[in-house]
Design a protein around this motif. Structure first.
Motif, PDB file in Angstrom:
ATOM      1  N   GLU A   6       0.829  -1.207   0.000  1.00  0.00           N
ATOM      2  CA  GLU A   6       0.000   0.000   0.000  1.00  0.00           C
ATOM      3  C   GLU A   6       0.864   1.257   0.000  1.00  0.00           C
ATOM      4  O   GLU A   6       1.997   1.251   0.507  1.00  0.00           O
ATOM      5  CB  GLU A   6      -0.899   0.041   1.235  1.00  0.00           C
ATOM      6  CG  GLU A   6      -1.789  -1.163   1.444  1.00  0.00           C
ATOM      7  CD  GLU A   6      -1.182  -2.184   2.365  1.00  0.00           C
ATOM      8  OE1 GLU A   6      -1.937  -2.996   2.948  1.00  0.00           O
ATOM      9  OE2 GLU A   6       0.054  -2.192   2.521  1.00  0.00           O
ATOM     10  N   CYS A  22      -2.588   0.221  -4.140  1.00  0.00           N
ATOM     11  CA  CYS A  22      -2.141  -1.110  -3.730  1.00  0.00           C
ATOM     12  C   CYS A  22      -1.531  -1.793  -4.939  1.00  0.00           C
ATOM     13  O   CYS A  22      -2.216  -2.014  -5.947  1.00  0.00           O
ATOM     14  CB  CYS A  22      -3.303  -1.927  -3.199  1.00  0.00           C
ATOM     15  SG  CYS A  22      -2.907  -3.664  -2.882  1.00  0.00           S
ATOM     16  N   TRP A  36     -10.136  -3.380   0.388  1.00  0.00           N
ATOM     17  CA  TRP A  36      -9.529  -2.665   1.500  1.00  0.00           C
ATOM     18  C   TRP A  36     -10.256  -2.941   2.809  1.00  0.00           C
ATOM     19  O   TRP A  36     -11.496  -2.937   2.856  1.00  0.00           O
ATOM     20  CB  TRP A  36      -9.577  -1.150   1.226  1.00  0.00           C
ATOM     21  CG  TRP A  36      -8.802  -0.744   0.017  1.00  0.00           C
ATOM     22  CD1 TRP A  36      -9.246  -0.692  -1.277  1.00  0.00           C
ATOM     23  CD2 TRP A  36      -7.431  -0.348  -0.020  1.00  0.00           C
ATOM     24  NE1 TRP A  36      -8.233  -0.282  -2.119  1.00  0.00           N
ATOM     25  CE2 TRP A  36      -7.112  -0.064  -1.363  1.00  0.00           C
ATOM     26  CE3 TRP A  36      -6.439  -0.175   0.953  1.00  0.00           C
ATOM     27  CZ2 TRP A  36      -5.845   0.376  -1.755  1.00  0.00           C
ATOM     28  CZ3 TRP A  36      -5.175   0.253   0.559  1.00  0.00           C
ATOM     29  CH2 TRP A  36      -4.895   0.521  -0.782  1.00  0.00           C
ATOM     30  N   TYR A  94      -5.106   1.466   6.933  1.00  0.00           N
ATOM     31  CA  TYR A  94      -5.831   0.868   5.808  1.00  0.00           C
ATOM     32  C   TYR A  94      -4.972  -0.229   5.189  1.00  0.00           C
ATOM     33  O   TYR A  94      -3.804  -0.014   4.863  1.00  0.00           O
ATOM     34  CB  TYR A  94      -6.173   1.939   4.774  1.00  0.00           C
ATOM     35  CG  TYR A  94      -7.329   2.805   5.200  1.00  0.00           C
ATOM     36  CD1 TYR A  94      -7.177   3.741   6.223  1.00  0.00           C
ATOM     37  CD2 TYR A  94      -8.587   2.669   4.615  1.00  0.00           C
ATOM     38  CE1 TYR A  94      -8.246   4.520   6.652  1.00  0.00           C
ATOM     39  CE2 TYR A  94      -9.658   3.447   5.024  1.00  0.00           C
ATOM     40  CZ  TYR A  94      -9.485   4.361   6.047  1.00  0.00           C
ATOM     41  OH  TYR A  94     -10.548   5.139   6.464  1.00  0.00           O
ATOM     42  N   CYS A  96      -4.629  -3.279   2.221  1.00  0.00           N
ATOM     43  CA  CYS A  96      -5.037  -3.931   0.991  1.00  0.00           C
ATOM     44  C   CYS A  96      -5.115  -5.429   1.278  1.00  0.00           C
ATOM     45  O   CYS A  96      -4.194  -5.991   1.899  1.00  0.00           O
ATOM     46  CB  CYS A  96      -4.025  -3.643  -0.107  1.00  0.00           C
ATOM     47  SG  CYS A  96      -4.459  -4.297  -1.727  1.00  0.00           S
TER      48      CYS A  96
END
Length: 123
Positions: A6, A22, A36, A94, A96
């Protein structure tokens, strides 16, 4: 070797925008459910959005509908997350993620995780 990397996180003010990327390698992402997840401080990981492996349909978590958009570039084996109208409650790491089947991904059964990128929404 499967890798999900990411990039694009950072600090943004409420109402602002960020675009996460990503880069997938070691597998053909269009053959997997890919998308995600995020984890906010003190909370469990939750799904944000993903592409289905069966028909390319897209799922969104309710709180991000109309604000976040997932997209992909199959030629580059990449997935993106455009985040607009960001809120402090969007602050999270966050990730991926990819799973062999969308039915497993929506249950949180993930085959591959990236290392994550921090998104902080604050004034």
């Amino acid at each position: 070797q499967v890798q999900l990397v990411e990039s694009g996180g950072g600090l943004v003010q409420p109402g602002g925008s960020l675009r996460l990327s990503c880069a997938a390698s070691g597998f053909t992402s269009e053959n997997y459910a890919i998308g995600w997840f995020r984890q906010a401080p003190g909370k469990e990981r939750e799904g944000v959005t993903c592409f289905s492996n069966t028909d390319d349909s897209i799922k969104y978590e309710d709180s991000v509908k109309g604000r976040f958009t997932i997209s992909r570039n199959k030629a580059n084996n990449a997935v993106y997350l455009q985040m607009n109208a960001l809120r402090p409650e969007d602050t999270a790491v966050y990730y991926c993620v990819a799973s062999h089947q969308i039915a497993r991904m929506v249950k949180g059964d993930i085959d591959y995780w990236g290392k994550g990128t921090q998104v902080t929404v604050s004034s």
